[in-house]
Design a protein around this motif. Sequence first.
Motif, PDB file in Angstrom:
ATOM      1  N   VAL A 104       0.844  -1.204   0.000  1.00 26.88           N
ATOM      2  CA  VAL A 104       0.000   0.000   0.000  1.00 26.88           C
ATOM      3  C   VAL A 104       0.878   1.253   0.000  1.00 26.88           C
ATOM      4  N   GLN A 105       1.971   1.187   0.756  1.00 26.64           N
ATOM      5  CA  GLN A 105       2.882   2.340   0.782  1.00 26.64           C
ATOM      6  C   GLN A 105       3.458   2.608  -0.601  1.00 26.64           C
ATOM      7  N   GLN A 106       3.766   1.534  -1.292  1.00 29.53           N
ATOM      8  CA  GLN A 106       4.315   1.687  -2.637  1.00 29.53           C
ATOM      9  C   GLN A 106       3.284   2.329  -3.573  1.00 29.53           C
ATOM     10  N   LEU A 107       2.021   1.926  -3.407  1.00 28.38           N
ATOM     11  CA  LEU A 107       0.966   2.511  -4.247  1.00 28.38           C
ATOM     12  C   LEU A 107       0.769   3.992  -3.913  1.00 28.38           C
ATOM     13  N   LEU A 108       0.903   4.313  -2.635  1.00 27.17           N
ATOM     14  CA  LEU A 108       0.788   5.728  -2.232  1.00 27.17           C
ATOM     15  C   LEU A 108       1.931   6.540  -2.833  1.00 27.17           C
ATOM     16  N   ALA A 109       3.133   5.958  -2.743  1.00 31.98           N
ATOM     17  CA  ALA A 109       4.319   6.669  -3.228  1.00 31.98           C
ATOM     18  C   ALA A 109       4.257   6.894  -4.734  1.00 31.98           C
ATOM     19  N   SER A 110       3.646   5.954  -5.444  1.00 30.47           N
ATOM     20  CA  SER A 110       3.602   6.094  -6.905  1.00 30.47           C
ATOM     21  C   SER A 110       2.352   6.843  -7.377  1.00 30.47           C
ATOM     22  N   GLY A 111       1.582   7.339  -6.418  1.00 30.87           N
ATOM     23  CA  GLY A 111       0.446   8.184  -6.781  1.00 30.87           C
ATOM     24  C   GLY A 111      -0.797   7.432  -7.228  1.00 30.87           C
ATOM     25  N   HIS A 112      -0.851   6.143  -6.940  1.00 25.63           N
ATOM     26  CA  HIS A 112      -2.033   5.372  -7.345  1.00 25.63           C
ATOM     27  C   HIS A 112      -3.023   5.182  -6.203  1.00 25.63           C
ATOM     28  N   ALA A 113      -2.693   5.766  -5.044  1.00 23.10           N
ATOM     29  CA  ALA A 113      -3.578   5.600  -3.897  1.00 23.10           C
ATOM     30  C   ALA A 113      -3.573   6.890  -3.073  1.00 23.10           C
ATOM     31  N   TYR A 114      -4.571   7.052  -2.240  1.00 23.52           N
ATOM     32  CA  TYR A 114      -4.643   8.240  -1.402  1.00 23.52           C
ATOM     33  C   TYR A 114      -5.228   7.868  -0.048  1.00 23.52           C
ATOM     34  N   GLU A 115      -4.830   8.620   0.958  1.00 21.37           N
ATOM     35  CA  GLU A 115      -5.287   8.330   2.309  1.00 21.37           C
ATOM     36  C   GLU A 115      -6.365   9.322   2.723  1.00 21.37           C
ATOM     37  N   VAL A 116      -7.396   8.834   3.358  1.00 19.49           N
ATOM     38  CA  VAL A 116      -8.448   9.686   3.901  1.00 19.49           C
ATOM     39  C   VAL A 116      -8.837   9.164   5.277  1.00 19.49           C
ATOM     40  N   ASN A 117      -8.689   9.943   6.291  1.00 18.33           N
ATOM     41  CA  ASN A 117      -9.147   9.566   7.632  1.00 18.33           C
ATOM     42  C   ASN A 117      -8.681   8.185   8.086  1.00 18.33           C
ATOM     43  N   GLY A 118      -7.447   7.861   7.826  1.00 16.03           N
ATOM     44  CA  GLY A 118      -6.941   6.581   8.300  1.00 16.03           C
ATOM     45  C   GLY A 118      -7.235   5.414   7.382  1.00 16.03           C
ATOM     46  N   SER A 119      -7.940   5.656   6.267  1.00 20.09           N
ATOM     47  CA  SER A 119      -8.161   4.604   5.277  1.00 20.09           C
ATOM     48  C   SER A 119      -7.402   4.967   4.006  1.00 20.09           C
ATOM     49  N   VAL A 120      -7.025   3.948   3.249  1.00 17.59           N
ATOM     50  CA  VAL A 120      -6.325   4.195   1.990  1.00 17.59           C
ATOM     51  C   VAL A 120      -7.115   3.550   0.857  1.00 17.59           C
ATOM     52  N   TYR A 121      -7.318   4.323  -0.202  1.00 23.47           N
ATOM     53  CA  TYR A 121      -8.078   3.824  -1.346  1.00 23.47           C
ATOM     54  C   TYR A 121      -7.227   3.818  -2.599  1.00 23.47           C
ATOM     55  N   PHE A 122      -7.519   2.873  -3.456  1.00 20.86           N
ATOM     56  CA  PHE A 122      -6.856   2.825  -4.755  1.00 20.86           C
ATOM     57  C   PHE A 122      -7.575   3.798  -5.681  1.00 20.86           C
ATOM     58  N   ASP A 123      -6.790   4.615  -6.375  1.00 16.96           N
ATOM     59  CA  ASP A 123      -7.347   5.599  -7.308  1.00 16.96           C
ATOM     60  C   ASP A 123      -7.500   4.938  -8.677  1.00 16.96           C
TER      61      ASP A 123
END
Length: 480
Positions: A133-152
């Motif tokens: 999940v961290q890798q997806l966040l780092a590559s801009g394919h995911a975002y965090e909202v209120n402690g949850s992470v979603y795939f964009d």
Amino acid sequence: MTLQIYNSLSRAKETFVPLHPGRVTMYVCGPTVYDDAHLGHGKTYVNFDIVVRYLRYLGYDVLYVQNITDVGHLLDSGQDRMLKGAQREHVHPMQLAEEYTYRYFRDMDRLNVGRPSISPRASGHIPEMIAWVQQLLASGHAYEVNGSVYFDVRSFEGYGKLSGRRTDEAMSGTRVQVLDEKRDAADFALWKRADPEHIMRWPSPWGEGFPGWHIECTVMATKYLGQPFDIHGGGLDNKFPHHECEIAQAEAATGHPFARYWLHNGMLMISGEEMHKSAGNFVTLAQALDEWEPLVIRTFILQGHYRNPLDLTHEALLAAQKGWGRLMDVVRLVRHRLPTAPAGDVSSDLAARLEEARRAFEASMDDDLNSAGALAAMFDLTRDVNTLLNASAPLSQTDLQAIDALYGRLLGDVLGIMPATLEVEAHVGLSDGLIRLLVDTRSSLRQARQWAAADAIRDGLQALGVQLKDGPDGTTWTVQ
RNA sequence: GGCGACGUAGCCAAGUGGCAAGGCAGAGGUCUGCAAAACCUUCACCAUCGGUUCGAAUCCGAUCGUCGCCUCCA
């Protein structure tokens, strides 16, 4: 002759060529262990068991991974299936997972489904999932909202290539309650914040939470099989969204393709309808396996093609039972003749006939694992073998051994519908001795033309589930 | 509403361009002391209507019907 398999990704039959010669890496979505396995699970895992067995028959070294889902698979209500099951049974979720994992394998063992090479559990791979999940966040394919992470979903243009579904369609009229915090209704959870009452929780960079359902398969498949790997299998009902999401997560994070061949099997129907608890036609595997010989259920499943839906009825199971019995009877008879058969070489006619059967069997299996056709080849062979066994010229020991070997290989090893030992051989000991005594007694009575007494023994044994068959070389029997 | 699959004999079910596999059930027969088993024979206008083709269950279109998926599903 080469194996052709239907690849859901290309929507066409393709020649199967593994990434590494001689080796096949394969992943199949496993069960969520919150309740007993049902007949539908039986069809799915028998279907994929056949894929593994046939690949091994062809000489491949198969590494087969099938996960155990014990966290993150949510119900409509948003409740974790594991937590709901745990509440129902007043046990800890991991206790529930243990119990139903045990029962799952017990049922699959009875169905003669081979164990996977690795059965990784989702809850045992939380750190790997967090890293992904961290890798997806780092590559801009995911975002965090209120402690949850979603795939964009919009960030990955390949989304929809498996299921043929675009993200912007069909959003109305579905059961989804769109969460406000998602940027797009199609986005899916990679990690979810745990509410206070949610006891299955792990620390993460985004606070305490638990993984989304789809991420486990991506992480565990690539961890044990690499990326890309050869075959990803699963039920047709998981094609969308589950498999589509697996692909998105895997390919967006690494830039590499995920699975090379996607196999989807058709659903089991009960009298024309998909099995559902709500439909009142839910049958657990354990119940079915108590009522029917497990290998009969397996034979029934294999008489259809894995990609097609299969309609289970009482009548259809009875038909499978009779057909299966025919196949087992011929092997039983061959083995019965073996000790007293004359020595000699394999006759060339028989050798040719066995070779023809093997070819027909392989031709069907090579054509997208057509087990129904493969079985048909064995039924055809069975007719000819019976004719030879009825003929006045006795088959030699080598003949009989050759027949036995082919059945053992094709029906035993590949289709898995023949037990290593058949009943007659299995029932050694007191009961076997008693039956033999009665059969011998009856033979004497028949020689003395005492038909009534002889028939009484036959009827009596029949009532106990022992069926006698008089043949020119003596009486054989089968135990129900 | 969107996407997709399927419709083959009394039942289940393969077959995706060249005389319709297989299992079960049914009918007739051979074998058997009688049975059972086995073997032989027999049992299909491939949902409907149009089209493409020398040739269609198979390809195309329409119609009817059944089923699945559309963020719970094996």
